[in-house]
Design an enzyme around this catalytic site. Structure first.
Site, PDB file in Angstrom:
ATOM      1  N   GLU A 118     -57.006  -7.048 172.242  1.00 34.98           N
ATOM      2  CA  GLU A 118     -56.714  -8.405 171.828  1.00 34.98           C
ATOM      3  C   GLU A 118     -56.730  -8.200 169.957  1.00 34.98           C
ATOM      4  O   GLU A 118     -57.237  -7.333 169.555  1.00 34.98           O
ATOM      5  CB  GLU A 118     -57.948  -9.409 172.008  1.00 34.98           C
ATOM      6  CG  GLU A 118     -59.209  -8.868 171.294  1.00 34.98           C
ATOM      7  CD  GLU A 118     -60.481  -9.482 172.145  1.00 34.98           C
ATOM      8  OE1 GLU A 118     -60.768  -8.506 172.886  1.00 34.98           O
ATOM      9  OE2 GLU A 118     -61.146 -10.201 171.697  1.00 34.98           O
ATOM     10  N   LYS A 131     -57.466  -8.658 166.209  1.00 38.64           N
ATOM     11  CA  LYS A 131     -58.521  -8.518 165.504  1.00 38.64           C
ATOM     12  C   LYS A 131     -58.530  -9.978 164.441  1.00 38.64           C
ATOM     13  O   LYS A 131     -57.489  -9.673 163.616  1.00 38.64           O
ATOM     14  CB  LYS A 131     -58.959  -7.237 164.789  1.00 38.64           C
ATOM     15  CG  LYS A 131     -60.177  -7.243 164.095  1.00 38.64           C
ATOM     16  CD  LYS A 131     -60.647  -6.044 163.674  1.00 38.64           C
ATOM     17  CE  LYS A 131     -61.835  -5.868 163.010  1.00 38.64           C
ATOM     18  NZ  LYS A 131     -62.032  -6.662 161.827  1.00 38.64           N
ATOM     19  N   ASP A 142     -59.093 -12.041 161.335  1.00 43.67           N
ATOM     20  CA  ASP A 142     -59.494 -11.898 160.111  1.00 43.67           C
ATOM     21  C   ASP A 142     -60.083 -13.282 159.437  1.00 43.67           C
ATOM     22  O   ASP A 142     -59.624 -13.959 158.780  1.00 43.67           O
ATOM     23  CB  ASP A 142     -58.296 -11.626 159.159  1.00 43.67           C
ATOM     24  CG  ASP A 142     -58.957 -10.919 157.822  1.00 43.67           C
ATOM     25  OD1 ASP A 142     -60.125 -10.566 157.660  1.00 43.67           O
ATOM     26  OD2 ASP A 142     -58.163 -10.819 157.046  1.00 43.67           O
ATOM     27  N   TYR A 195     -64.789 -14.768 171.801  1.00 44.85           N
ATOM     28  CA  TYR A 195     -64.406 -13.201 172.165  1.00 44.85           C
ATOM     29  C   TYR A 195     -65.417 -12.345 172.710  1.00 44.85           C
ATOM     30  O   TYR A 195     -65.098 -11.375 173.315  1.00 44.85           O
ATOM     31  CB  TYR A 195     -63.415 -12.589 171.107  1.00 44.85           C
ATOM     32  CG  TYR A 195     -64.050 -12.203 169.835  1.00 44.85           C
ATOM     33  CD1 TYR A 195     -65.319 -11.734 169.463  1.00 44.85           C
ATOM     34  CD2 TYR A 195     -63.477 -12.821 168.419  1.00 44.85           C
ATOM     35  CE1 TYR A 195     -65.837 -11.493 168.336  1.00 44.85           C
ATOM     36  CE2 TYR A 195     -64.002 -12.685 167.541  1.00 44.85           C
ATOM     37  CZ  TYR A 195     -65.320 -12.033 167.326  1.00 44.85           C
ATOM     38  OH  TYR A 195     -65.576 -11.984 166.112  1.00 44.85           O
ATOM     39  N   LYS A 206     -56.694  -0.728 163.265  1.00 47.22           N
ATOM     40  CA  LYS A 206     -56.301  -1.321 162.189  1.00 47.22           C
ATOM     41  C   LYS A 206     -54.807  -1.395 161.757  1.00 47.22           C
ATOM     42  O   LYS A 206     -54.389  -0.228 161.863  1.00 47.22           O
ATOM     43  CB  LYS A 206     -57.244  -0.908 160.835  1.00 47.22           C
ATOM     44  CG  LYS A 206     -58.688  -1.246 160.881  1.00 47.22           C
ATOM     45  CD  LYS A 206     -59.237  -2.431 161.219  1.00 47.22           C
ATOM     46  CE  LYS A 206     -59.211  -3.187 159.852  1.00 47.22           C
ATOM     47  NZ  LYS A 206     -60.340  -2.992 158.887  1.00 47.22           N
ATOM     48  N   CYS A 215     -72.233  11.406 130.686  1.00 46.88           N
ATOM     49  CA  CYS A 215     -72.178  10.592 131.449  1.00 46.88           C
ATOM     50  C   CYS A 215     -71.701   9.094 130.394  1.00 46.88           C
ATOM     51  O   CYS A 215     -71.934   9.123 129.299  1.00 46.88           O
ATOM     52  CB  CYS A 215     -73.610  10.148 131.857  1.00 46.88           C
ATOM     53  SG  CYS A 215     -73.910   8.362 132.667  1.00 46.88           S
ATOM     54  N   CYS A 247     -74.734   6.903 129.629  1.00 46.31           N
ATOM     55  CA  CYS A 247     -75.948   7.472 128.838  1.00 46.31           C
ATOM     56  C   CYS A 247     -75.724   8.418 127.995  1.00 46.31           C
ATOM     57  O   CYS A 247     -76.534   8.937 127.164  1.00 46.31           O
ATOM     58  CB  CYS A 247     -77.283   7.664 129.783  1.00 46.31           C
ATOM     59  SG  CYS A 247     -76.967   8.907 130.806  1.00 46.31           S
ATOM     60  N   CYS A 256     -74.334  12.059 136.862  1.00 49.77           N
ATOM     61  CA  CYS A 256     -75.051  12.021 135.711  1.00 49.77           C
ATOM     62  C   CYS A 256     -76.399  12.628 136.182  1.00 49.77           C
ATOM     63  O   CYS A 256     -76.898  12.526 137.295  1.00 49.77           O
ATOM     64  CB  CYS A 256     -75.277  10.573 135.230  1.00 49.77           C
ATOM     65  SG  CYS A 256     -76.575  10.479 133.968  1.00 49.77           S
ATOM     66  N   CYS A 283     -80.861   6.698 132.840  1.00 48.20           N
ATOM     67  CA  CYS A 283     -79.517   6.465 132.720  1.00 48.20           C
ATOM     68  C   CYS A 283     -79.564   4.717 132.994  1.00 48.20           C
ATOM     69  O   CYS A 283     -79.765   4.507 134.098  1.00 48.20           O
ATOM     70  CB  CYS A 283     -78.725   7.227 133.541  1.00 48.20           C
ATOM     71  SG  CYS A 283     -76.867   6.473 133.401  1.00 48.20           S
TER      72      CYS A 283
HETATM   73  S1  IVH Z   1     -65.786  -7.599 169.088  1.00 49.05           S
HETATM   74  C1  IVH Z   1     -70.180  -5.557 168.807  1.00 49.05           C
HETATM   75  N1  IVH Z   1     -63.493  -9.061 169.093  1.00 49.05           N
HETATM   76  O1  IVH Z   1     -64.445  -7.731 163.504  1.00 49.05           O
HETATM   77  C2  IVH Z   1     -68.902  -6.214 168.038  1.00 49.05           C
HETATM   78  N2  IVH Z   1     -64.751  -8.705 166.858  1.00 49.05           N
HETATM   79  O2  IVH Z   1     -65.189  -5.221 162.309  1.00 49.05           O
HETATM   80  C3  IVH Z   1     -67.964  -6.961 168.892  1.00 49.05           C
HETATM   81  N3  IVH Z   1     -63.496  -9.509 165.076  1.00 49.05           N
HETATM   82  O3  IVH Z   1     -68.201  -8.431 163.348  1.00 49.05           O
HETATM   83  C4  IVH Z   1     -67.217  -7.463 168.111  1.00 49.05           C
HETATM   84  N4  IVH Z   1     -61.845 -10.313 166.009  1.00 49.05           N
HETATM   85  O4  IVH Z   1     -66.339 -10.484 163.386  1.00 49.05           O
HETATM   86  C5  IVH Z   1     -64.423  -8.586 168.432  1.00 49.05           C
HETATM   87  N5  IVH Z   1     -61.298  -9.856 168.951  1.00 49.05           N
HETATM   88  C6  IVH Z   1     -62.574  -9.390 168.295  1.00 49.05           C
HETATM   89  C7  IVH Z   1     -62.562  -9.629 166.977  1.00 49.05           C
HETATM   90  C8  IVH Z   1     -63.959  -9.125 166.385  1.00 49.05           C
HETATM   91  C9  IVH Z   1     -62.575  -9.984 164.856  1.00 49.05           C
HETATM   92  C10 IVH Z   1     -64.392  -9.263 163.819  1.00 49.05           C
HETATM   93  C11 IVH Z   1     -66.118  -9.572 164.110  1.00 49.05           C
HETATM   94  C12 IVH Z   1     -66.828  -8.316 163.953  1.00 49.05           C
HETATM   95  C13 IVH Z   1     -65.640  -7.457 163.142  1.00 49.05           C
HETATM   96  C14 IVH Z   1     -65.907  -6.040 163.103  1.00 49.05           C
END
Ligand code: IVH
Length: 686
Positions: free
Chosen positions: A117, A119, A121, A229, A317, A408, A411, A432, A438
């Protein structure tokens, strides 16, 4: 003053104080100094005391706690809110699926299901329902403790106040992402600009700012949305599968993402990733990758967590965004470990919606490798929250090569590139050698010490630390805790930009941190390689700081029992172990710690599971295990509170021996250690 004049003045004061509160708390742009603010409040209170019958119904003195505290209550997450490990390449995804099968002791060709699914933002939030009613809502915070933003989360249309349908468990904590979509973000920024205010940088920042409003009616006006989610604390399972659980959430009234699919191979997951990537620009909200999760929840449970991320999930990512710009200068920054990091000051440029004016050049070797120097035109990239970096020179300025300073930057002391005693490799980082003498190292260490994931002292940030350090009032962390006692001389309330209220608030914030969890304490010391994950592992192992401190100080050489114990902690590598030993060996650090211990109390960590029969016992696995992989056996034992060691000694409680066990079995028998087969071990822990 006539009564009419008093009335007028009270009206005026109320308005001014309210406006100042708004600028300070809502717009994050204070206009009054603390001293002027305090003066207004003093005048208000004095007049109200003399003319109690003229106190206005809307007087700021009547609002709870007078000046809003600017703080939210804390909510401890019953189940920690963790993060995700990242995958960047197709190979990383293949490795992830293979690693999972290995951990579960499954043949490589086993077909396993994964959900995939987007991710999102945004920022994560946790919603707790009891008997189907929303009772609280929290931000992630440091993963263990978040902020209580219940009133604000209630204002979101996509957050059900009461669950729909049937079949939800009595206790249900739903987790997901709070975000703002593109259309709403554009409209919000148009309104900001029309009101003469500064535009928000990106939807995520706007969402974070909107959720953390002191006044929920302000949050209510912001177009925040919530995608569910995952879940935290629950009184009954939601389903057998990840996808089933998300479908249940949808039936109960939550918005879930419609691009979630189940896949049976890494190849098909990667295919879905590319589909989502192509759809990305048209989705209408920001995403920064695709999250894969093992679909079978009983397997998720077996896989568990490592450090701060689950073994059963990974975030794939999207590639970083790139841009071309000019380097105006190269400067050296000194970090808390003395690292001299070169930073490229850039001609500001927008990359993926964010203006970038600095990029890291990592180290001396990287500058040589890139052949980069001031006035060159370079390609840079920015990926999510990671610091932008320089990729290559596009146009050579033909200027003089950049010469990396040998002393450094802060310092002037000698800098060195250490050689690893074992590998003989020379460190890429130049450091350093002046330690806490420092100024940059001292200040950076103090900033780390008070930061959110460490002591989390409200109102004590970079600016304040620098000011205290410059005036020689805070040289080490313990000095922070004696500031109040020294305030008769310091007179913080009379400093420029400070007032009675802010000084009082700072001392209160410091005093509120006189008790600290063992893991946070360790993390706050800023020891190399000791991030939150390692600090947590160490705390869970030694339980009390005194045990740990004594044990580490007793290390004499690599044969010391204390050293072997440290090295045997699962997840703590040799680099971290060595850094811990070196840190606590140094008399200066011992003094720093001892001074701190006079000011604060370190709270013992809790043994992971004290009711299990193997809690606190030391176990050694040897030979071939047939039902579980060695990693799973180890992880399971540790989750039950056992210590897993790599070598047999008189301290070993159990040796779990599979076929092929050799010298460890012999030694255990000789020492009279209890020897168990894999089945006997399983019987014991079940
Ligand atoms: S599952 C145990 N699903 O990404 C963690 N996270 O980089 C389970 N996030 O802290 C998270 N979309 O804030 C999950 N579809 C998704 C997500 C998601 C965004 C975020 C979430 C997490 C962060 C980790």
């Amino acid at each position: 003053m006539t009564e009419e004049q008093v009335k007028q003045r009270l009206r005026q004061l109320s308005m001014e104080i309210r406006a100042a509160d708004q600028q300070y708390y809502e717009d994050d742009a204070p206009v009054l100094t603390d001293a002027s603010y305090d003066a207004l409040r003093k005048e208000l209170v004095a007049l109200e005391t003399d003319y109690p019958h003229l106190v206005r119904a809307d007087s700021p003195s009547r609002s709870v706690g007078a000046k809003p505290s600017g703080k939210f209550g804390k909510i401890t997450h019953k189940v920690p809110m963790l993060s995700l490990d990242n995958a960047f390449t197709d190979q990383d995804v293949e490795d992830f699926t293979a690693r999972i099968k290995r951990f579960l002791n499954l043949p490589e060709d086993t077909v396993l299901e994964f959900s995939a699914e987007p991710k999102i933002d945004g920022l994560s939030a946790a919603l707790r329902y009891e008997a189907g009613i929303l009772v609280s809502g929290a931000t992630r915070g440091d993963g263990q403790v978040g902020e209580d933003v219940t009133a604000n989360l209630r204002t979101l249309q996509t957050v059900p106040k009461k669950l729909a349908g049937t079949g939800w468990p009595d206790v249900l904590e739903i987790r997901g992402e709070v975000y703002i979509d593109h259309a709403d973000f554009d409209a919000m920024n148009d309104a900001q600009i029309a009101a003469g205010k500064e535009a928000y940088k990106n939807p995520r920042n706007a969402a974070a700012g909107s959720l953390r409003q002191i006044d929920p009616s302000v949050t209510a006006e912001r177009p925040l949305k919530f995608f569910a989610y995952t879940w935290g604390d629950i009184s009954a399972p939601l389903s057998d599968t990840q996808i089933g659980a998300v479908e249940a959430m949808e039936r109960w009234g939550f918005s879930v993402n419609n691009l979630m699919r189940v896949h049976k191979s890494a190849t098909s997951m990667i295919g879905h990733y590319h589909d989502i990537e192509s759809a990305r620009s048209g989705l209408g909200y920001d995403i920064d990758g695709v999250v894969y999760k093992v679909n079978d929840l009983s397997l998720q449970e077996r896989l568990g967590f490592v450090s701060r991320a689950p073994r059963w999930a990974i975030a794939h990512k999207f590639p970083a965004e790139k841009a071309i710009t000019k380097i105006n200068a190269i400067e050296i920054q000194v970090g808390r470990t003395g690292a001299q990091t070169p930073v490229a000051r850039l001609e500001p440029i927008t990359v993926g919606g964010v203006v970038v004016s600095n990029a890291t050049l990592h180290n001396e070797d990287e500058i040589l490798r890139l052949g980069v120097k001031p006035d060159d035109v370079v390609e840079i990239q920015r990926a999510g929250d990671v610091i932008p970096q320089v990729l290559r020179v596009v146009e050579d300025s033909k200027g003089k090569p950049f010469v990396f300073p040998r002393v450094c930057e802060s310092c002037g002391a000698e800098t060195v590139r250490e050689t690893d005693a074992k590998t003989g490799r020379v460190d890429v980082v130049r450091r350093c050698t002046n330690g806490m003498n420092c100024p940059a190292q001292a200040v950076e260490s103090l900033i780390h010490f008070v930061s959110r994931r460490a002591f989390d002292i409200d109102g004590m940030g970079e600016k304040q630390i620098a000011a205290f350090y410059e005036r020689k009032l805070v040289k080490g962390p313990a000095d922070i805790f004696t500031l109040e006692a020294r305030n008769d001389e310091i007179k913080l309330e009379s400093w420029e930009g400070w007032g009675e209220t802010s000084a009082r608030n700072l001392f209160a914030a410091i005093n509120a941190r006189r008790e600290v969890d063992f893991d946070k304490f360790l993390y706050s010391l800023g020891i190399r390689h000791i991030g939150q994950g390692n600090a947590n592992l160490l705390a869970k192992h030694y339980l009390a700081f005194e045990n740990f401190y004594e044990s580490i100080q007793s290390i004499e050489d690599e044969l010391s029992g204390a050293w072997l114990e440290l090295m045997a902690i699962d997840g703590v590598g040799a680099g971290a172990a060595g850094a811990v030993r070196d840190f606590f060996k140094s008399p200066a650090n011992q003094e720093l710690v001892n001074n701190l211990l006079e000011q604060i109390i370190v709270i013992n960590a809790e043994a992971p599971s004290s009711d299990s029969v193997v809690s606190g016992k030391t176990v050694v696995f040897t030979g071939k295990l047939e039902k579980f992989s060695r990693d799973e056996a180890k992880a399971r034992a540790q989750s039950l509170g056992a210590k897993v060691s790599g070598s047999v000694s008189a301290k070993t409680d159990y040796l779990v021996a599979g076929p092929g066990a050799g010298s460890k079995l012999k030694k255990a028998t000789a020492l009279g250690v209890k020897v168990l087969t894999e089945d006997e071990w399983l019987e014991l822990i079940d």
